[in-house]
Design a protein around this motif. Structure first.
Motif, PDB file in Angstrom:
ATOM      1  N   MET A 634      -1.576   8.203  13.872  1.00 33.10           N
ATOM      2  CA  MET A 634      -1.888   9.466  13.204  1.00 33.10           C
ATOM      3  C   MET A 634      -1.000   9.707  11.984  1.00 33.10           C
ATOM      4  O   MET A 634      -1.313  10.519  11.119  1.00 33.10           O
ATOM      5  CB  MET A 634      -1.744  10.624  14.187  1.00 33.10           C
ATOM      6  CG  MET A 634      -2.846  10.696  15.229  1.00 33.10           C
ATOM      7  SD  MET A 634      -4.514  10.924  14.532  1.00 33.10           S
ATOM      8  CE  MET A 634      -5.134   9.242  14.517  1.00 33.10           C
ATOM      9  N   LEU A 635       0.112   8.973  11.901  1.00 32.08           N
ATOM     10  CA  LEU A 635       0.992   9.070  10.738  1.00 32.08           C
ATOM     11  C   LEU A 635       1.017   7.754   9.971  1.00 32.08           C
ATOM     12  O   LEU A 635       1.902   7.522   9.155  1.00 32.08           O
ATOM     13  CB  LEU A 635       2.423   9.435  11.182  1.00 32.08           C
ATOM     14  CG  LEU A 635       2.590  10.776  11.877  1.00 32.08           C
ATOM     15  CD1 LEU A 635       4.048  10.990  12.285  1.00 32.08           C
ATOM     16  CD2 LEU A 635       2.128  11.914  10.990  1.00 32.08           C
ATOM     17  N   VAL A 640      -6.127   9.149   2.710  1.00 29.23           N
ATOM     18  CA  VAL A 640      -6.039   8.634   1.343  1.00 29.23           C
ATOM     19  C   VAL A 640      -5.294   7.306   1.291  1.00 29.23           C
ATOM     20  O   VAL A 640      -5.545   6.462   0.405  1.00 29.23           O
ATOM     21  CB  VAL A 640      -5.380   9.691   0.438  1.00 29.23           C
ATOM     22  CG1 VAL A 640      -3.896   9.852   0.761  1.00 29.23           C
ATOM     23  CG2 VAL A 640      -5.562   9.335  -1.036  1.00 29.23           C
ATOM     24  N   ARG A 641      -4.407   7.053   2.235  1.00 22.81           N
ATOM     25  CA  ARG A 641      -3.676   5.786   2.256  1.00 22.81           C
ATOM     26  C   ARG A 641      -4.635   4.620   2.477  1.00 22.81           C
ATOM     27  O   ARG A 641      -4.496   3.564   1.859  1.00 22.81           O
ATOM     28  CB  ARG A 641      -2.617   5.827   3.367  1.00 22.81           C
ATOM     29  CG  ARG A 641      -1.624   6.967   3.192  1.00 22.81           C
ATOM     30  CD  ARG A 641      -0.921   7.332   4.494  1.00 22.81           C
ATOM     31  NE  ARG A 641      -0.212   8.605   4.357  1.00 22.81           N
ATOM     32  CZ  ARG A 641       0.318   9.265   5.369  1.00 22.81           C
ATOM     33  NH1 ARG A 641       0.244   8.787   6.596  1.00 22.81           N
ATOM     34  NH2 ARG A 641       0.937  10.412   5.156  1.00 22.81           N
ATOM     35  N   LEU A 642      -5.607   4.841   3.340  1.00 25.74           N
ATOM     36  CA  LEU A 642      -6.634   3.822   3.555  1.00 25.74           C
ATOM     37  C   LEU A 642      -7.511   3.694   2.317  1.00 25.74           C
ATOM     38  O   LEU A 642      -7.904   2.578   1.919  1.00 25.74           O
ATOM     39  CB  LEU A 642      -7.475   4.220   4.767  1.00 25.74           C
ATOM     40  CG  LEU A 642      -8.420   3.175   5.345  1.00 25.74           C
ATOM     41  CD1 LEU A 642      -7.652   1.976   5.875  1.00 25.74           C
ATOM     42  CD2 LEU A 642      -9.256   3.789   6.462  1.00 25.74           C
ATOM     43  N   GLY A 643      -7.791   4.848   1.676  1.00 24.18           N
ATOM     44  CA  GLY A 643      -8.619   4.822   0.471  1.00 24.18           C
ATOM     45  C   GLY A 643      -7.965   4.095  -0.684  1.00 24.18           C
ATOM     46  O   GLY A 643      -8.654   3.476  -1.509  1.00 24.18           O
ATOM     47  N   LEU A 644      -6.651   4.163  -0.767  1.00 26.40           N
ATOM     48  CA  LEU A 644      -5.951   3.438  -1.835  1.00 26.40           C
ATOM     49  C   LEU A 644      -5.800   1.959  -1.488  1.00 26.40           C
ATOM     50  O   LEU A 644      -5.808   1.101  -2.380  1.00 26.40           O
ATOM     51  CB  LEU A 644      -4.568   4.059  -2.063  1.00 26.40           C
ATOM     52  CG  LEU A 644      -4.541   5.485  -2.631  1.00 26.40           C
ATOM     53  CD1 LEU A 644      -3.114   5.948  -2.877  1.00 26.40           C
ATOM     54  CD2 LEU A 644      -5.335   5.564  -3.928  1.00 26.40           C
ATOM     55  N   LEU A 679      -5.404  13.891   3.901  1.00 27.43           N
ATOM     56  CA  LEU A 679      -4.018  13.497   4.159  1.00 27.43           C
ATOM     57  C   LEU A 679      -3.219  13.220   2.888  1.00 27.43           C
ATOM     58  O   LEU A 679      -2.381  12.328   2.832  1.00 27.43           O
ATOM     59  CB  LEU A 679      -3.966  12.271   5.089  1.00 27.43           C
ATOM     60  CG  LEU A 679      -2.723  12.211   5.986  1.00 27.43           C
ATOM     61  CD1 LEU A 679      -2.797  13.255   7.076  1.00 27.43           C
ATOM     62  CD2 LEU A 679      -2.552  10.826   6.574  1.00 27.43           C
ATOM     63  N   VAL A 680      -3.458  14.003   1.875  1.00 26.27           N
ATOM     64  CA  VAL A 680      -2.722  13.845   0.614  1.00 26.27           C
ATOM     65  C   VAL A 680      -1.290  14.355   0.778  1.00 26.27           C
ATOM     66  O   VAL A 680      -1.041  15.339   1.465  1.00 26.27           O
ATOM     67  CB  VAL A 680      -3.445  14.611  -0.507  1.00 26.27           C
ATOM     68  CG1 VAL A 680      -2.551  14.800  -1.714  1.00 26.27           C
ATOM     69  CG2 VAL A 680      -4.729  13.893  -0.894  1.00 26.27           C
TER      70      VAL A 680
END
Length: 852
Positions: A634-635, A640-644, A679-680
């Motif tokens: 969950m952390l 967005v981390r996956l999106g980047l 999750l920004v």
């Protein structure tokens, strides 16, 4: 300068006597209103809260003053008068003043049997409720005689070592002392606090001249009301029993008379038409002048009516709505008042089937009531078994240790869900509320025996797969067998009340909806758009899960794009359906959020199936699953981390959204989609994603020749995003607060594990409420306030909202209104509750402003 009203401890209730519900209780004030309406109320004296507190402490009021209005030979009753009748109180004591001398006089006037019955009733009531003696010793015989009366008096003298009191003043003093102390007792105090009463809640007492209901001529007692308490429809109900007192008619097995004409027996309407006409007239007076549907307790003494009391008719949630709307439609109350009269929780009961409250409950255990409503079904332990059960048209209850996104198909197939783990914002709870599916989570004292496929209860009972249980998501109870149900009821009055609520509320209400079915529910409940569409839930439907897993196992960006090209038309169709259903209302779509491991099986059988589907060696599947696992997913790499990291995923989703926008706008109202980045925590994340999404939008416009607008925003779920809201808002048209994760990160508390110890924390007042159930105004709320202020500094026109599960709660709506947020978003089945709560808060603020 107006002086405060002075309320004496003892007050004769008259038209203009100083009376207040907060000083004398609701019953005393209602009796004054009945007197003002010229109803035949017996002489009544009210004792204030302070007077009763004094009695409990040994300070008896002036009994001569209390008895003076009743003349030299009083016969009295004493009833409790609390501020709220739901808080309970001691039972009424009748026939105070019955003595040997009074009995002899009444025998000569009305007959020995009647006089003896009255005296015996008083002896029994006094002995049991005042002297606290064994009730079995004082059972009243069916045919009271002088011999039985002597037995009762001797029994009292034997038990108390003194004769039965023969002084009416002494009797009254002991009754008042007993009732005052009963209210002040520990058990009574805890019971009423459980019903919401303040710790210092007061009790008043009303002393009233007896209207006997027993004697020569037509005598009796009864209760009448003018609505059906279950439906709220107009209907005269009640009973009348000749030669009776108090509420004996309601408990009479035989001999009680119907009020209206009935083929089963005689009625008051036929035998005493003048009495019936007077009672119906009194009922209409109560409705129009007291502005409420009242239940009237009456006595007839030799053909003469006495009104002893009138209380608000107890009613179901459906009836409460219907009565409020009917009173407003008839011009008796304003629409604002009708809206204020209905508890939002009542709407929740109307939206879902409920366990019949009058039915017995075979409780297995209790957990956290996570999604309201109730359902029965056969126990199944896997999503596949739930789907198979649904295919056979057999209702089932999905029982899991905890659910994961892979269980969504099974949840759709089940009638209810039960988990051993989780809290109010766990996966099962959130999805259950979205689907309107009864759900109980955190039933940690249950055990699943996976090998034997059995559910073990804390008392040792064992329930096998296929056994029927009932899940009550409103109370949190798990019941053995199939419990009787009350069906949902969404009628015209329900819709009218909410339409009025919409006129008064001053904050928008949207719905969290992930599928076309969710969106249709939201639309039916008049949501003003979709505030959160969690796109990952779309990938668990049918064959999409297999395609998604192929994408996860792809070795390169090129391979991933090839797989995503197969998902694109599916996503496009999903979004087009949402846009079509919402008919031009805003739809806020959250880009892919969960960590990839959630799409992968966790057991050996699932991994073997996946290896077969993908044509891979089992060892390779195991290795890939292990490589994607994280210590704290969950952390970890989600949102967005996956999106980047895998930008092609967000590219595909953006293209699907824009192509669906073009398609839906061509056939209906123009669509302006809202795309939300999850999750920004940094402005640069927004800049990078925005650049790619703008590029996709430009490409779709060039390819289709169509023009369209869209808004890009951020889901604020991290404390850092709150702190940096000014920077982030420069690149975001809206900030939508995901309070589930924000609470989790603010507290450093797992929302899935908190259920194990949260009840202990709340009991110890570490937290006043479970912060996943009720928005933490002090801590999380301060972050929201700070982020709102900073967000507006970065972009004055930024749209602010809450889309976490708190969004439908009254306290969160109140907070958002005060902070100037534009809307809240909640599960579809909570939309009606949110609309009503928002209206009530706005009306209350307006009333407070007018008063000040």
């Amino acid at each position: 300068m107006q002086q405060d009203t002075i309320y004496p401890p003892v007050t004769l209730i008259t038209v203009d006597a100083p009376m207040s519900p907060s000083v004398h209780g609701g019953r005393a004030k209602c009796l004054q209103r009945l007197i003002r309406l010229e109803m035949p109320v017996p002489t009544t004296v009210a004792l204030s809260f302070d007077a009763v507190r004094g009695i409990a402490q040994g300070q008896m009021p002036d009994l001569k003053q209390v008895l003076a209005p009743f003349g030299p030979d009083p016969l009295l009753s004493v009833r409790p008068s609390s501020e709220d009748p739901d808080w309970g109180g001691p039972g009424a004591i009748l026939n105070i003043g019955m003595t040997d001398a009074r009995h002899a006089e009444m025998c000569a006037r009305m007959g020995e049997a009647e006089a003896t019955a009255i005296y015996l009733r008083f002896i029994q009531s006094y002995a049991v409720h005042v002297a606290r003696l064994d009730p079995e010793v004082f059972d009243i015989p069916e045919h009271p005689t002088g011999a039985n009366l002597r037995v009762a008096l001797d029994a009292y003298e034997y038990e108390m070592d003194e004769a039965f009191p023969q002084d009416p003043a002494c009797q009254l003093a002991e009754v008042l002392r007993s009732m005052a102390r009963a209210w002040d007792g520990t058990s009574a105090r805890l019971l009423r606090q459980a019903k919401g009463a303040p710790a210092n809640a007061g009790l008043g007492l009303v002393v009233q001249a007896m209207a006997l209901g027993v004697g020569p001529g037509e005598c009796g007692s009864g209760v009448i009301q003018f609505i059906d308490e279950a439906t709220g429809g107009q209907r005269i109900k009640g009973r009348y029993l000749a030669q009776s007192q108090g509420r004996e008619a309601l408990g009479a097995g035989t001999g009680a008379m119907f009020l209206t004409r009935d083929p089963r027996g005689p009625s008051v309407e036929e035998t005493q038409p003048e009495v019936f006409e007077a009672l119906t007239r009194f009922g209409e007076i109560c409705r129009t002048r007291l502005r409420e549907e009242m239940q009237i307790e009456f006595t007839i003494e030799d053909g003469k009516i006495a009104i002893l009391d009138a209380v608000r008719v107890p009613r179901s949630s459906r009836a409460a709505v219907r009565v409020a709307v009917a009173l407003a439609d008839d011009g008796i109350i304003a629409r604002e008042e009708a809206v204020m009269r209905v508890d939002p929780a009542a709407l929740s009961e109307m939206l879902h089937r409920q366990v019949d409250p009058t039915a017995p409950r075979d409780r297995i255990t209790s957990g956290i009531a996570a999604s309201p409503g109730a359902a029965s079904g056969r126990i199944v332990f896997t999503a596949n078994d739930a789907q198979a059960s649904a295919a056979r048209s057999e209702p089932c209850v999905l029982v899991r240790w905890e659910t994961s996104p892979e269980d969504i198909r099974g949840m759709h197939a089940a009638q209810a869900v039960l988990t051993m783990r989780g809290g109010i914002t766990s996966h099962a709870a959130v999805i259950g509320r979205g689907l309107g599916l009864p759900c109980v989570v955190g039933a940690s004292d249950l055990t699943i025996d996976r090998k034997k496929k059995r559910l073990i209860a804390p008392d040792g009972r064992s329930f096998a797969e296929g056994d029927v249980i009932t899940v009550d998501g409103t109370s949190g109870d798990i019941l053995a067998g199939e419990a009787p149900m009350i069906e949902a009821a969404l009628d015209e009055e329900f819709r009218a009340l909410l339409a009025w609520a919409d006129e008064f509320r001053d904050i928008g209400v949207r719905a969290n909806a992930d599928t076309p079915a969710d969106a249709q529910t939201a639309r039916n409940f008049k949501a003003q758009g979709i505030g959160l569409c969690r796109t990952e839930h779309m990938f668990f439907e049918g064959d999409r899960l297999v395609v998604m897993r192929e994408m996860i196992f792809a070795d390169s960006q090129t391979e991933r794009r090839a797989v995503l090209d197969r998902l694109l038309p599916m996503q496009r169709a999903d979004f087009a359906a949402l846009f079509e259903i919402m008919q031009g209302k805003p739809v806020c779509i959250r880009l892919f959020d969960p960590p990839l491991h959630e799409f992968l099986p966790v057991d050996k059988a699932g991994m073997r199936d996946l290896a077969e589907q993908l044509g891979l060696a089992l060892a390779d599947v195991n290795a890939r699953v292990e490589a994607l696992s994280e210590y704290n997913p969950m952390l970890g790499m989600r949102g967005v981390r996956l999106g980047l990291t895998y930008p092609e995923i967000y590219d595909m989703q953006a293209r699907a959204i824009f192509e669906a926008t073009v398609e839906a706008s061509a056939s209906g109202a123009p669509v302006v989609p809202e795309i939300m980045i999850p999750l920004v925590s940094a402005m640069r994340e927004v800049e990078i994603v925005k650049t790619r999404i703008d590029a996709v939008a430009a490409a779709v416009k060039a390819e289709t020749g169509a023009e369209f607008d869209y808004r890009l925003g951020v889901m604020v779920e991290t404390p850092r995003a709150c702190l940096r809201a000014a920077d982030i808002a420069e690149h975001a048209a809206f900030l939508s607060f995901g309070t589930n994760d924000l609470t989790q990160m603010t507290y450093g508390l797992s929302r899935d594990d908190a259920g194990r110890f949260m009840s202990a924390y709340v009991k110890a007042h570490v937290y006043e409420e479970d912060p996943f159930h009720t928005l933490d105004i002090d801590g999380v709320g301060e972050l929201l306030s700070m982020a709102a202020e900073r967000g507006r500094a970065g972009r004055p026109e930024v749209i602010l909202s809450v889309c976490g599960e708190h969004g439908g709660s009254r306290s969160a709506i109140d907070f958002c209104r005060k902070q100037g947020f534009d809307y809240v978003s909640c599960s579809p089945f909570r939309v009606p509750l949110a609309r009503l709560s928002a209206a009530q808060l706005a009306i209350a603020d307006r009333l407070e402003l007018n008063i000040s």
